[in-house]
Design a protein around this motif. Structure first.
Motif, PDB file in Angstrom:
ATOM      1  N   PHE A 118      76.204  76.196  43.663  1.00  0.00           N
ATOM      2  CA  PHE A 118      77.371  75.488  43.142  1.00  0.00           C
ATOM      3  C   PHE A 118      77.256  75.352  41.622  1.00  0.00           C
ATOM      4  O   PHE A 118      78.247  75.563  40.898  1.00  0.00           O
TER       5      PHE A 118
ATOM      6  N   CYS B 201      80.140  77.130  39.298  1.00  0.00           N
ATOM      7  CA  CYS B 201      81.161  76.220  38.780  1.00  0.00           C
ATOM      8  C   CYS B 201      81.502  76.483  37.321  1.00  0.00           C
ATOM      9  O   CYS B 201      82.532  76.017  36.832  1.00  0.00           O
TER      10      CYS B 201
ATOM     11  N   TRP C 137      87.365  74.919  41.278  1.00  0.00           N
ATOM     12  CA  TRP C 137      86.614  74.171  42.286  1.00  0.00           C
ATOM     13  C   TRP C 137      86.929  74.582  43.726  1.00  0.00           C
ATOM     14  O   TRP C 137      86.007  74.598  44.558  1.00  0.00           O
TER      15      TRP C 137
ATOM     16  N   VAL D 261      84.772  77.669  44.386  1.00  0.00           N
ATOM     17  CA  VAL D 261      83.351  77.302  44.401  1.00  0.00           C
ATOM     18  C   VAL D 261      82.989  76.610  45.706  1.00  0.00           C
ATOM     19  O   VAL D 261      81.978  76.928  46.348  1.00  0.00           O
TER      20      VAL D 261
ATOM     21  N   ALA E 206      82.644  68.296  43.720  1.00  0.00           N
ATOM     22  CA  ALA E 206      83.964  68.910  43.549  1.00  0.00           C
ATOM     23  C   ALA E 206      84.880  68.034  42.707  1.00  0.00           C
ATOM     24  O   ALA E 206      85.617  68.537  41.844  1.00  0.00           O
TER      25      ALA E 206
ATOM     26  N   LEU F  66      83.738  68.357  39.122  1.00  0.00           N
ATOM     27  CA  LEU F  66      84.151  69.636  38.547  1.00  0.00           C
ATOM     28  C   LEU F  66      85.642  69.639  38.240  1.00  0.00           C
ATOM     29  O   LEU F  66      86.074  70.093  37.173  1.00  0.00           O
TER      30      LEU F  66
ATOM     31  N   PRO G 216      82.402  71.554  34.392  1.00  0.00           N
ATOM     32  CA  PRO G 216      81.121  72.008  34.945  1.00  0.00           C
ATOM     33  C   PRO G 216      79.913  71.186  34.514  1.00  0.00           C
ATOM     34  O   PRO G 216      78.983  71.005  35.295  1.00  0.00           O
TER      35      PRO G 216
ATOM     36  N   ALA H 205      79.459  68.218  36.774  1.00  0.00           N
ATOM     37  CA  ALA H 205      79.091  68.665  38.115  1.00  0.00           C
ATOM     38  C   ALA H 205      77.636  69.117  38.157  1.00  0.00           C
ATOM     39  O   ALA H 205      76.898  68.793  39.096  1.00  0.00           O
TER      40      ALA H 205
END
Length: 270
Positions: free
Chosen positions: A78, A82, A87, A90, A189, A192, A197, A200
């Motif tokens: 992930f 990302c 998202w 991903v 998620a 993100l 990113p 995340a």
């Protein structure tokens, strides 16, 4: 049955909401550590013990250690994807990879010690790779009013769907799928989609830092549930998990300053 359903609908969403609030206060890495605690897998294993007895719970907890290795791979994958993909893509790719890895791990039969070594080794490698990647500083955004409720609802729906499916698959698949990244997926998620990113990745780095505590929980339950019974085994596993998470927690550096306007809090990053 009512108690099981209530636990599914309350425990995991509460973890997601609590970890989100903690992340806003103390940083994304703290949110990742908290979301890696066995709030979802713990009840799955507990209700497996209540429904099927000591042996089933021991086998499921041992299998969960292999699922934790898959969860470590999910966090790394992930984190890599990302930076390049929206998202939904991903999440779809990493879920397929996670389910595939779970099915494969269910065919790998090792005991609790081997499972613990596998989980810790994979987690350490994934954390090392992620820590070596260049990362921007995470930022915070001004959340909308529906942010926390939507996280809780999404988590509850995923927990009910996946745990209901897993419960009919026997101890191996129940255990391997117990660590499926439900809460982690929701938190990562949303991060993100809303903050980009960097946030995340910071959360997932915290998840990797917290997974050893999760692994210790499953290891203790697998070893003790047939010897001491469910209550003692789950209490000991919880205490060991919390102690491990405390020792490995990232340093708190204070709040993250917002670097995005409130209008960027839409969950539809593309």
């Amino acid at each position: 049955m009512t108690a099981v359903l209530l636990a599914k609908l309350i425990l995991a969403p509460t973890l997601v909401v609590g970890s989100t609030l903690a992340g806003r206060r103390w940083g994304a890495a703290i949110a990742g550590v908290l979301v890696s605690l066995p709030i979802v897998a713990g009840p799955i294993l507990l209700f497996s013990w209540l429904d099927h007895g000591d042996r089933f719970a021991a086998e499921a907890a041992s299998a969960s250690l292999r699922g934790i290795a898959v969860l470590g791979g999910f966090a790394l994958l992930f984190s890599v994807l990302c930076a390049y993909l929206p998202w939904p893509v991903v999440l779809g790719v990493t879920w397929v990879a996670c389910l595939t890895g779970g099915v494969l791990m269910a065919q790998v039969h090792v005991g609790p010690v081997g499972g613990l070594l596998l989980a810790l080794s994979v987690d350490a490698v994934c954390w090392y790779i992620l820590s070596r990647r260049r990362a921007d500083a995470p930022v915070a955004v001004q959340p909308r009013w529906w942010d926390l409720p939507s996280r809780a609802v999404a988590t509850g729906l995923l927990v009910v769907t996946l745990t209901t499916a897993a419960s009919a698959l026997g101890p191996e698949m129940t255990g391997v799928l117990a660590p499926f990244p439900i809460a982690t997926s929701v938190v990562a998620a949303f991060a993100l989609a809303q903050a980009g990113p960097a946030t995340a990745v910071a959360i997932l780095a915290g998840v990797l830092r917290g997974l050893p505590g999760f692994a210790i929980f499953c290891f203790v339950v697998a070893l003790l549930v047939e010897r001491l019974g469910g209550p003692a085994a789950f209490a000991a596993g919880t205490a060991a998990a919390l102690a491990t998470a405390f020792v490995l927690r990232p340093r708190v550096r204070g709040t993250i300053t917002s670097a995005a306007p409130s209008g960027s809090a839409s969950p539809s990053r593309s």
